[in-house]
Each structure stands twice: as C-alpha cells, then as structure tokens.
Write a protein that holds these residues in place. Structure first.
Motif, PDB file in Angstrom:
ATOM      1  N   LEU A 181       0.810  -1.212   0.000  1.00  0.00           N
ATOM      2  CA  LEU A 181       0.000   0.000   0.000  1.00  0.00           C
ATOM      3  C   LEU A 181       0.846   1.266   0.000  1.00  0.00           C
ATOM      4  O   LEU A 181       0.361   2.333  -0.405  1.00  0.00           O
ATOM      5  N   ASP A 182       2.091   1.187   0.447  1.00  0.00           N
ATOM      6  CA  ASP A 182       2.949   2.366   0.507  1.00  0.00           C
ATOM      7  C   ASP A 182       3.870   2.478  -0.705  1.00  0.00           C
ATOM      8  O   ASP A 182       4.789   3.304  -0.725  1.00  0.00           O
ATOM      9  N   SER A 183       3.612   1.686  -1.734  1.00  0.00           N
ATOM     10  CA  SER A 183       4.462   1.696  -2.918  1.00  0.00           C
ATOM     11  C   SER A 183       4.216   2.955  -3.761  1.00  0.00           C
ATOM     12  O   SER A 183       3.084   3.403  -3.914  1.00  0.00           O
ATOM     13  N   ASN A 184       5.292   3.504  -4.328  1.00  0.00           N
ATOM     14  CA  ASN A 184       5.203   4.645  -5.243  1.00  0.00           C
ATOM     15  C   ASN A 184       5.331   4.210  -6.695  1.00  0.00           C
ATOM     16  O   ASN A 184       5.415   5.052  -7.588  1.00  0.00           O
ATOM     17  N   ASN A 185       5.348   2.911  -6.915  1.00  0.00           N
ATOM     18  CA  ASN A 185       5.479   2.363  -8.257  1.00  0.00           C
ATOM     19  C   ASN A 185       4.160   2.524  -9.016  1.00  0.00           C
ATOM     20  O   ASN A 185       3.115   2.073  -8.544  1.00  0.00           O
ATOM     21  N   PRO A 186       4.168   3.189 -10.197  1.00  0.00           N
ATOM     22  CA  PRO A 186       2.925   3.371 -10.971  1.00  0.00           C
ATOM     23  C   PRO A 186       2.242   2.047 -11.304  1.00  0.00           C
ATOM     24  O   PRO A 186       1.014   1.972 -11.357  1.00  0.00           O
ATOM     25  N   GLN A 187       3.046   0.995 -11.526  1.00  0.00           N
ATOM     26  CA  GLN A 187       2.464  -0.311 -11.836  1.00  0.00           C
ATOM     27  C   GLN A 187       1.688  -0.847 -10.636  1.00  0.00           C
ATOM     28  O   GLN A 187       0.611  -1.432 -10.792  1.00  0.00           O
ATOM     29  N   ASP A 188       2.223  -0.642  -9.432  1.00  0.00           N
ATOM     30  CA  ASP A 188       1.520  -1.077  -8.233  1.00  0.00           C
ATOM     31  C   ASP A 188       0.223  -0.298  -8.049  1.00  0.00           C
ATOM     32  O   ASP A 188      -0.798  -0.846  -7.612  1.00  0.00           O
ATOM     33  N   ALA A 189       0.262   0.995  -8.384  1.00  0.00           N
ATOM     34  CA  ALA A 189      -0.954   1.811  -8.284  1.00  0.00           C
ATOM     35  C   ALA A 189      -2.032   1.286  -9.224  1.00  0.00           C
ATOM     36  O   ALA A 189      -3.214   1.218  -8.871  1.00  0.00           O
ATOM     37  N   ALA A 190      -1.618   0.887 -10.436  1.00  0.00           N
ATOM     38  CA  ALA A 190      -2.574   0.331 -11.400  1.00  0.00           C
ATOM     39  C   ALA A 190      -3.126  -1.005 -10.904  1.00  0.00           C
ATOM     40  O   ALA A 190      -4.326  -1.293 -11.062  1.00  0.00           O
ATOM     41  N   MET A 191      -2.265  -1.828 -10.297  1.00  0.00           N
ATOM     42  CA  MET A 191      -2.716  -3.109  -9.773  1.00  0.00           C
ATOM     43  C   MET A 191      -3.695  -2.916  -8.617  1.00  0.00           C
ATOM     44  O   MET A 191      -4.646  -3.695  -8.454  1.00  0.00           O
ATOM     45  N   LEU A 192      -3.481  -1.873  -7.816  1.00  0.00           N
ATOM     46  CA  LEU A 192      -4.399  -1.595  -6.713  1.00  0.00           C
ATOM     47  C   LEU A 192      -5.765  -1.173  -7.248  1.00  0.00           C
ATOM     48  O   LEU A 192      -6.804  -1.562  -6.708  1.00  0.00           O
ATOM     49  N   GLN A 193      -5.772  -0.381  -8.319  1.00  0.00           N
ATOM     50  CA  GLN A 193      -7.028   0.001  -8.961  1.00  0.00           C
ATOM     51  C   GLN A 193      -7.761  -1.236  -9.478  1.00  0.00           C
ATOM     52  O   GLN A 193      -8.978  -1.371  -9.308  1.00  0.00           O
ATOM     53  N   LYS A 194      -7.002  -2.131 -10.111  1.00  0.00           N
ATOM     54  CA  LYS A 194      -7.607  -3.353 -10.635  1.00  0.00           C
ATOM     55  C   LYS A 194      -8.205  -4.177  -9.504  1.00  0.00           C
ATOM     56  O   LYS A 194      -9.335  -4.680  -9.620  1.00  0.00           O
ATOM     57  N   ALA A 195      -7.456  -4.321  -8.397  1.00  0.00           N
ATOM     58  CA  ALA A 195      -7.961  -5.092  -7.253  1.00  0.00           C
ATOM     59  C   ALA A 195      -9.239  -4.486  -6.710  1.00  0.00           C
ATOM     60  O   ALA A 195     -10.177  -5.194  -6.334  1.00  0.00           O
ATOM     61  N   LEU A 196      -9.290  -3.154  -6.677  1.00  0.00           N
ATOM     62  CA  LEU A 196     -10.469  -2.464  -6.165  1.00  0.00           C
ATOM     63  C   LEU A 196     -11.682  -2.717  -7.041  1.00  0.00           C
ATOM     64  O   LEU A 196     -12.794  -2.979  -6.546  1.00  0.00           O
ATOM     65  N   LEU A 197     -11.488  -2.680  -8.361  1.00  0.00           N
ATOM     66  CA  LEU A 197     -12.593  -2.929  -9.284  1.00  0.00           C
ATOM     67  C   LEU A 197     -13.069  -4.375  -9.193  1.00  0.00           C
ATOM     68  O   LEU A 197     -14.273  -4.648  -9.270  1.00  0.00           O
ATOM     69  N   VAL A 198     -12.133  -5.312  -9.022  1.00  0.00           N
ATOM     70  CA  VAL A 198     -12.516  -6.721  -8.871  1.00  0.00           C
ATOM     71  C   VAL A 198     -13.351  -6.899  -7.608  1.00  0.00           C
ATOM     72  O   VAL A 198     -14.376  -7.597  -7.611  1.00  0.00           O
ATOM     73  N   LEU A 199     -12.935  -6.262  -6.517  1.00  0.00           N
ATOM     74  CA  LEU A 199     -13.673  -6.369  -5.260  1.00  0.00           C
ATOM     75  C   LEU A 199     -15.087  -5.807  -5.383  1.00  0.00           C
ATOM     76  O   LEU A 199     -16.007  -6.274  -4.709  1.00  0.00           O
ATOM     77  N   SER A 200     -15.242  -4.794  -6.226  1.00  0.00           N
ATOM     78  CA  SER A 200     -16.563  -4.164  -6.350  1.00  0.00           C
ATOM     79  C   SER A 200     -17.525  -4.970  -7.210  1.00  0.00           C
ATOM     80  O   SER A 200     -18.734  -4.744  -7.179  1.00  0.00           O
ATOM     81  N   THR A 201     -17.001  -5.942  -7.973  1.00  0.00           N
ATOM     82  CA  THR A 201     -17.860  -6.686  -8.892  1.00  0.00           C
ATOM     83  C   THR A 201     -17.980  -8.169  -8.565  1.00  0.00           C
ATOM     84  O   THR A 201     -18.996  -8.792  -8.890  1.00  0.00           O
ATOM     85  N   GLU A 202     -16.956  -8.763  -7.931  1.00  0.00           N
ATOM     86  CA  GLU A 202     -17.010 -10.193  -7.630  1.00  0.00           C
ATOM     87  C   GLU A 202     -17.487 -10.423  -6.206  1.00  0.00           C
ATOM     88  O   GLU A 202     -17.204  -9.640  -5.310  1.00  0.00           O
ATOM     89  N   ARG A 203     -18.191 -11.544  -5.989  1.00  0.00           N
ATOM     90  CA  ARG A 203     -18.813 -11.832  -4.696  1.00  0.00           C
ATOM     91  C   ARG A 203     -18.468 -13.239  -4.208  1.00  0.00           C
ATOM     92  O   ARG A 203     -19.306 -14.145  -4.207  1.00  0.00           O
ATOM     93  N   PRO A 204     -17.236 -13.481  -3.815  1.00  0.00           N
ATOM     94  CA  PRO A 204     -16.894 -14.807  -3.257  1.00  0.00           C
ATOM     95  C   PRO A 204     -17.550 -14.990  -1.895  1.00  0.00           C
ATOM     96  O   PRO A 204     -18.026 -14.025  -1.283  1.00  0.00           O
TER      97      PRO A 204
END
Length: 303
Positions: A181-204
């Motif tokens: 969560l404390d990463s300044n890497n742009p790729q990590d920021a994009a992966m965090l966005q992706k994880a957030l979108l997955v969490l908002s749509t998938e329901r395990p």
C-alpha cells in the motif's frame, strides 16, 4: 452537462481532485454501499445498481486521465513544430498508417478469426459450466498469493480443497493481487485500482487475506463480524493470537473480522505460496454455512 463534470459529481468530488483522492473516495463509497446493503437488505439490488453507476464514473475518469496523458505525450513530441504541430502529427500518423496498412489488414483478419473462435469457445464454456454441479464455495485469495508452481491455473488449488471436503462437488478459486500500500510504483498503483474494481464486482463466499489486504479492506464492511462463531462453535479451537480484529469505521466498535488459519495442516496442503492466511466470510453470502465449515475444519487441523 459535461460528461467529465458529471462523473466527478457522481463521485462527490471536485474536478481538480487528485488521483489519490479519487481512489480514496471510491473505496469509501464501496464501503458505504456494503453498509447500506446490510442495513437495508430489501433494497440490496437497488443499492448495487446505484453503485454500478459510481463504478462507471470512476472508470470513465481513469480512462480520461489516460487520454490526457497521451495528449501530453503528443504535445511534448510535436510541440517543437509550434503552429505546424498538428500537420507534423498528421504526417507522422499518415506514414505510420500506410507503413502498417498491410499488416493492419492481416491483423484485422486475425482479429475476426479470433472473434469467431472466441464465440465458439464462449458457447462451449457456457455449456461446460451448465453441466457442472452447483458451486459449494467460492474462495478469493486477496493479497500477494501465488501458485507454488508459478503458473496461472488455479485448478490444483480447487482440487486440493475438494479433497479436504469430499462431500462438496465444486469449489471455485480466484486470486486478486494487492500490492504494497505504501508503494510509489505506478504499476503497483494500477494493480491496486484493478484489485479495487474486482472487489466491487465479484462476490466470493470466503476471503483469504494476507496482512496487507486485511489492512486495506478487512474492516470496511466487506467481511462480517465473527463474534458469534468465535464465542460459540469455534471457541475451543482458537487462541487469542488467531483473532484478527478491526475497528468499525462507522461506530468505532471493535470486532473480530477474520481468524488466522495459517498454522493448520490443511493450509499446508494447499499449493499456494503464502505468508499470512486470514479467513473472513463475506457479508451477505448465501453459502455462509459452508464458509463457516471451511474455517472450522481448518481450525480443527491446527497444530
């Protein structure tokens, strides 16, 4: 109304909001949505529909920011031509277009073939899924988990869980990567966005989280409190160190939202590279009983 302005208004933010403010706001709205669904179960679908509009606005803003970045790159590339910048860009695009025109035609044919094959594969996959038994449990590994063999196929993990619960016929497993969560890497920021979108749509039904993932969303209404089980059927199976607690951000109350199942023989049987395994049950899942059973048997197999 300008579409970008409308998107920001739907997010409840000014148009000059930073990327960090945008991400924080989306996380907050997702958490509030889950809270409203718990308080008003009869309006759950309506609330979910409202949140889907927020998700569309969030994705639109991200896409527009990407487009602006491309425009800025073009400005840097062709700005030196000043008033002829537009002509230089069009000329560059013209030669680039005809240079790859033939290749583009070949690629188009390839795309059409791919689409046709995808349609057949999709239909075949629908028929395959329809022939399968109902799902007994959906599990999401949330964090920095990986297959032990380094591959992408999650079938071995599903098979390992089915071997542990022979009365079940079908288990589905997904992995949702959460970077530091404390990463300044742009790729990590994009992966965090992706994880957030997955969490908002998938329901395990069951989340298995590492410390980073739990710190991110563990106490934000995604998983339900487990006091009833911790003080009841799991009471003799747990130590205080296995209780993963968090503070409810709405009323400040403390709850147990997950339990640590890493120290169990059953967890070692899973072909997953892991350092933490905090198991939490999704709020509102229809397979709550199976999620409880999963955790109970893992606790029973603790060393």
């Amino acid at each position: 109304m300008d579409q970008m302005k409308e998107a920001y208004e739907r997010m409840g933010l000014p148009e000059d909001a930073t990327k960090e403010q945008l991400d924080d706001r989306y996380t907050l709205l997702m958490r509030q949505t889950r809270s409203h669904q718990r308080r008003e179960p009869d309006r759950a679908e309506e609330i979910e529909a409202e949140f889907s509009e927020i998700t569309k606005a969030y994705k639109f803003i991200l896409e527009e920011e990407t487009r602006k970045s491309l425009e800025e790159m073009n400005q840097k590339r062709y700005g030196k031509y000043k008033k002829f910048a537009g002509t230089a860009e069009k000329t560059d695009h013209f030669f680039r277009y005809y240079k790859f025109h033939v290749l583009g035609g070949v690629a188009l044919i390839g795309v059409l073939i791919y689409i046709v094959i995808s349609i057949f594969n999709h239909q075949a996959e629908k028929e395959r899924l329809a022939s399968l038994p109902p799902v007994d449990l959906e599990v999401m590994f949330l964090g920095s988990y990986m297959n032990k063999d380094g591959g992408q196929d999650l079938t071995p993990i599903e098979d390992a869980i089915l071997a542990q619960f022979p009365e079940w016929k079908r288990v589905t497993v997904t992995m949702n990567y959460v970077p530091p969560l404390d990463s300044n890497n742009p790729q990590d920021a994009a992966m965090l966005q992706k994880a957030l979108l997955v969490l908002s749509t998938e329901r395990p039904d069951l989340y298995i989280m590492d410390q980073t993932a739990y710190d991110w969303v563990g106490n934000q209404g995604m998983v339900r409190p487990l006091e009833a089980e911790v003080e009841g059927v799991w009471k003799d199976l747990l130590t205080p160190e296995q209780l993963v607690k968090g503070t409810n951000e709405e009323d400040g109350s403390e709850h147990v939202y997950a339990v640590d199942i890493l120290g169990s023989t059953m967890s070692e049987e899973l072909p997953v590279l892991k350092k933490d395994m905090f198991a939490g049950i999704r709020e509102g899942t229809e397979r709550d009983a199976n999620a409880q059973l999963f955790i109970k048997q893992y606790l029973e197999s603790s060393k």
